[in-house]
Scaffold this active site. Structure first.
Site, PDB file in Angstrom:
ATOM      1  N   GLU A 139      44.094  22.493  33.177  1.00 27.92           N
ATOM      2  CA  GLU A 139      42.947  22.449  32.300  1.00 27.92           C
ATOM      3  C   GLU A 139      43.162  23.040  30.996  1.00 27.92           C
ATOM      4  OE1 GLU A 139      40.018  24.886  34.403  1.00 27.92           O
ATOM      5  OE2 GLU A 139      40.683  24.238  36.581  1.00 27.92           O
ATOM      6  N   HIS A 160      44.182  27.877  30.268  1.00 30.52           N
ATOM      7  CA  HIS A 160      43.239  28.242  29.106  1.00 30.52           C
ATOM      8  C   HIS A 160      43.732  29.244  28.266  1.00 30.52           C
ATOM      9  CE1 HIS A 160      40.102  25.763  31.083  1.00 30.52           C
ATOM     10  NE2 HIS A 160      40.494  26.353  32.071  1.00 30.52           N
ATOM     11  N   ASP A 210      43.466  23.966  27.237  1.00 20.88           N
ATOM     12  CA  ASP A 210      42.810  24.263  25.936  1.00 20.88           C
ATOM     13  C   ASP A 210      43.316  25.416  25.277  1.00 20.88           C
ATOM     14  OD1 ASP A 210      41.419  26.002  27.256  1.00 20.88           O
ATOM     15  OD2 ASP A 210      39.567  24.730  27.541  1.00 20.88           O
ATOM     16  N   ASN A 267      45.165  26.092  42.562  1.00 19.76           N
ATOM     17  CA  ASN A 267      44.929  26.129  41.182  1.00 19.76           C
ATOM     18  C   ASN A 267      44.635  27.343  40.671  1.00 19.76           C
ATOM     19  OD1 ASN A 267      44.629  24.537  38.591  1.00 19.76           O
ATOM     20  ND2 ASN A 267      42.511  24.535  38.759  1.00 19.76           N
ATOM     21  N   GLU A 299      41.299  29.323  42.158  1.00 19.70           N
ATOM     22  CA  GLU A 299      40.986  30.697  41.790  1.00 19.70           C
ATOM     23  C   GLU A 299      40.841  31.595  42.840  1.00 19.70           C
ATOM     24  OE1 GLU A 299      37.849  30.193  38.891  1.00 19.70           O
ATOM     25  OE2 GLU A 299      39.129  28.886  37.605  1.00 19.70           O
TER      26      GLU A 299
HETATM   27  O1  G3I Z   1      23.659  21.189  35.207  1.00 20.65           O
HETATM   28  C1  G3I Z   1      23.126  22.181  34.890  1.00 20.65           C
HETATM   29  C2  G3I Z   1      21.768  22.059  34.162  1.00 20.65           C
HETATM   30  O2  G3I Z   1      20.964  21.331  34.922  1.00 20.65           O
HETATM   31  C3  G3I Z   1      21.177  23.167  33.702  1.00 20.65           C
HETATM   32  O3  G3I Z   1      20.096  22.955  32.801  1.00 20.65           O
HETATM   33  C4  G3I Z   1      22.194  23.948  32.592  1.00 20.65           C
HETATM   34  C5  G3I Z   1      21.589  25.245  32.055  1.00 20.65           C
HETATM   35  O4  G3I Z   1      22.493  26.121  31.992  1.00 20.65           O
HETATM   36  O5  G3I Z   1      23.089  24.306  33.453  1.00 20.65           O
HETATM   37  C6  G3I Z   1      23.927  22.970  33.970  1.00 20.65           C
HETATM   38  O6  G3I Z   1      25.151  23.445  34.557  1.00 20.65           O
HETATM   39  C7  G3I Z   1      26.223  24.102  33.753  1.00 20.65           C
HETATM   40  C8  G3I Z   1      27.626  23.023  34.253  1.00 20.65           C
HETATM   41  O7  G3I Z   1      28.435  23.863  33.608  1.00 20.65           O
HETATM   42  C9  G3I Z   1      27.049  21.835  33.706  1.00 20.65           C
HETATM   43  O8  G3I Z   1      27.176  21.478  32.473  1.00 20.65           O
HETATM   44  C10 G3I Z   1      26.391  25.299  34.335  1.00 20.65           C
HETATM   45  O9  G3I Z   1      25.259  26.259  33.725  1.00 20.65           O
HETATM   46  C11 G3I Z   1      27.554  25.865  33.691  1.00 20.65           C
HETATM   47  O10 G3I Z   1      27.870  27.165  34.339  1.00 20.65           O
HETATM   48  C12 G3I Z   1      29.009  25.166  34.170  1.00 20.65           C
HETATM   49  O11 G3I Z   1      29.977  25.440  33.436  1.00 20.65           O
HETATM   50  C13 G3I Z   1      31.342  25.039  33.879  1.00 20.65           C
HETATM   51  C14 G3I Z   1      32.046  26.123  34.719  1.00 20.65           C
HETATM   52  O12 G3I Z   1      33.148  25.454  34.860  1.00 20.65           O
HETATM   53  C15 G3I Z   1      31.384  26.593  35.660  1.00 20.65           C
HETATM   54  O13 G3I Z   1      32.025  27.748  36.285  1.00 20.65           O
HETATM   55  C16 G3I Z   1      31.965  24.002  32.764  1.00 20.65           C
HETATM   56  O14 G3I Z   1      31.363  22.873  32.336  1.00 20.65           O
HETATM   57  C17 G3I Z   1      33.270  23.809  33.294  1.00 20.65           C
HETATM   58  O15 G3I Z   1      34.027  23.362  32.021  1.00 20.65           O
HETATM   59  C18 G3I Z   1      33.999  24.891  34.006  1.00 20.65           C
HETATM   60  O16 G3I Z   1      35.220  24.827  34.309  1.00 20.65           O
HETATM   61  C19 G3I Z   1      36.149  25.768  34.968  1.00 20.65           C
HETATM   62  C20 G3I Z   1      36.890  25.065  36.119  1.00 20.65           C
HETATM   63  O17 G3I Z   1      36.025  24.275  36.870  1.00 20.65           O
HETATM   64  C21 G3I Z   1      37.603  26.056  36.843  1.00 20.65           C
HETATM   65  N1  G3I Z   1      38.516  26.800  35.932  1.00 20.65           N
HETATM   66  C22 G3I Z   1      37.742  27.264  34.645  1.00 20.65           C
HETATM   67  C23 G3I Z   1      37.036  26.392  33.908  1.00 20.65           C
HETATM   68  C24 G3I Z   1      36.449  26.723  32.810  1.00 20.65           C
HETATM   69  O18 G3I Z   1      35.688  28.020  32.945  1.00 20.65           O
END
Ligand code: G3I
Length: 481
Positions: free
Chosen positions: A281, A253, A283, A217, A176
């Site tokens: 990725e 996405h 969906d 990516n 990104e």
């Molecule tokens: O692990 C912590 C946890 O300890 C805490 O209690 C909780 C509270 O919000 O957060 C948890 O972390 C989260 C993490 O996912 C694991 O679940 C983050 O808040 C959350 O922001 C994070 O989101 C991820 C996101 O990337 C972050 O940017 C998504 O799961 C993941 O699917 C998403 O993936 C991205 C790709 O990497 C890049 N392209 C876009 C794609 C979708 O956004």
């Protein structure tokens, strides 16, 4: 047979999971996935009844974003290991997960994923070495002079890519880096180095893992537009400079009904540069709750994405971003939207699943009239009434009642509709269709049925009065009543 084989995979995967070792310290040796083959051998694609077999029959991978925290769930684990030939860490290999403090690495989640991949003969797609997001505060806000930041980035890449060298097939080295207009995104890296940090990161990754294919990516680069033009200019100039870039990832996405018309042409123009391309990725989200018509349109869109990848010889595969709708990132980020993945909240395959299997040339969807071949000659343990209660020239309403001789904890009823007909709306079951075959699966309130009990469900189809088909319950054909 298909259901029986899925069950067998579930047992095998569950068994393997218990044997996994987890490494939690910076000094532990990295697990190695070895060099999984790019393809599995399936001589007759029509026999392929998992996504990974079908994709392999076309020389492609089918991947999923793996959330290692869910590997304790047998349903999740069985699908992750049995259906997919590539895994991407949804979060575990991001900088913030791996190195929350400078020089202090937490390998547990990433190691677990690599171990899982090795146990299931899967490729690993590393995600991601350098990204402006999910970056730990100490990097983002450290106020480092460029020389020190350069060292920090180099150390991170060398440590992470070095640790997993030999286990990673593809690395998202950069993620990104673009704004929507195709200019470079402002980030701590861009501010320090301009776009030079991109070539440097590729070189550092190549030095640490010379075997991995190195990718860049992004999202919203799926069609031909200003942002993907920026990507095109960048990778063209990197190639001209001799920078080790090997592939471009298209996150994909998507929103239901918004498939970029230039998707295939866009993949092709990058492939024509000699690069590998991959859908990284995928969906397809919709307003929730989902309904059968939208799920069917979603299936068509999934089919189109896979078809476009298959049409581009350098498109190596398709990764779907997560397994079930309930594990998806979408409802958190886009409230009121979701249902974007191949499996529903209860891990049942959706129409999109059958469409992807079919698009890869795999076995057709459920055969409604086949009794379970693992139980040949089993007497019908059910009776079924299939009634067309209303019909007109272009539609009908059908009610189906199935009475089971044995108690059930979860059920699927299968039957055929006339060629070309579709379920447009339904109740008391979740409907999936492939070809003319329809599978109606239980919903929460009728999942458990006592011996002698009856379940009823109904649907509207876009076909008029039609012959009463045979109905099979959990693979055994029911007597008509
Ligand atoms: O692990 C912590 C946890 O300890 C805490 O209690 C909780 C509270 O919000 O957060 C948890 O972390 C989260 C993490 O996912 C694991 O679940 C983050 O808040 C959350 O922001 C994070 O989101 C991820 C996101 O990337 C972050 O940017 C998504 O799961 C993941 O699917 C998403 O993936 C991205 C790709 O990497 C890049 N392209 C876009 C794609 C979708 O956004």
């Amino acid at each position: 047979m298909r259901l029986a084989r899925r069950a067998a995979v579930a047992i095998a995967a569950g068994t393997l999971l218990t044997g996994l070792a987890v490494h939690g310290t910076a000094t532990a040796t990295a697990p190695h996935a070895g060099s999984p083959p790019d393809t599995l051998t399936v001589t007759d694609p029509a026999q392929a009844d998992t996504l990974r077999e079908a994709a392999a029959s076309q020389g492609r991978f089918i991947g999923t974003a793996l959330n290692d925290a869910l590997l304790g769930d047998p349903a999740y684990t069985a699908i992750a290991g049995g259906e997919f030939s590539s895994v991407t860490a949804e979060n575990a290999m991001k900088w913030g997960s791996l190195e929350p403090n400078r020089g202090q690495y937490n390998w547990a989640g990433a190691d677990r994923l690599v171990e899982f991949a090795a146990a299931h003969d899967q490729q690993v797609y590393g995600h991601t070495l350098v990204w402006h997001s999910q970056l730990p505060g100490w990097v983002e806000n450290g106020g480092f002079a460029p020389a020190e930041l350069r060292q920090i980035v180099d150390d991170h890449i060398a440590t992470v890519a070095g640790r997993y060298a030999g286990s990673i097939d593809r690395w998202d080295v950069l993620n990104e880096v673009f704004n929507e207009d195709g200019t470079f995104r402002d980030s701590v890296f861009y501010r320090a180095f301009g776009d030079r940090y991109i070539a440097d990161a590729f070189r550092a990754a190549h030095a640490a893992d010379p075997e991995a294919k190195l990718f860049i990516n992004d999202y919203n680069t799926d069609g031909i537009n200003a942002k993907s033009d920026g990507m095109y200019r960048l990778v063209s100039s990197l190639l001209a400079e001799g920078v080790p870039v090997h592939g471009v990832g298209f996150q994909s996405h998507m929103i239901l009904g918004q498939m970029p018309s230039s998707y295939r042409a866009n993949l092709q123009r990058f492939a024509d540069l000699g690069l590998e391309v991959a859908v990284t990725e995928l969906d397809i989200r919709m307003n929730t709750p989902a309904d059968p018509a939208r799920l069917d349109r979603q299936a068509d869109q999934y089919r189109q994405v896979v078809g476009d990848c298959l049409a581009v010889s350098r498109c190596s595969g398709v990764t779907v971003w997560g397994i079930s709708d309930r594990d998806s990132w979408i409802p958190d980020v886009f409230p009121g939207e979701g249902a974007a993945n191949l499996y529903d909240d209860a891990y049942r395959p959706k129409p999109a699943y059958w469409a992807v299997l079919d698009a890869f040339g795999g076995a057709p969807g459920p055969d409604p009239t086949d009794p379970d071949p693992t139980d040949p000659g089993a007497p019908a343990s059910c009776t079924a009434a299939y009634r067309v209660v209303n019909s007109w020239s272009g539609g009908s309403v059908v009610e189906v009642s199935v009475t089971t001789a044995t108690a059930l904890d979860g059920w699927q009823a299968r039957f055929a509709l006339p060629a070309g007909a579709r379920v447009t709306n339904g109740w008391n079951a979740v409907f999936a269709a492939a070809g003319g075959a329809v599978t109606a699966s239980h919903v929460d309130h009728n999942r458990v049925v006592p011996a002698g009990g009856t379940v009823s469900f109904g649907f509207q189809a876009d076909t008029g009065a039609h012959a009463t088909p045979a109905v099979a319950l959990n693979g055994a054909e029911c007597a008509r009543s």
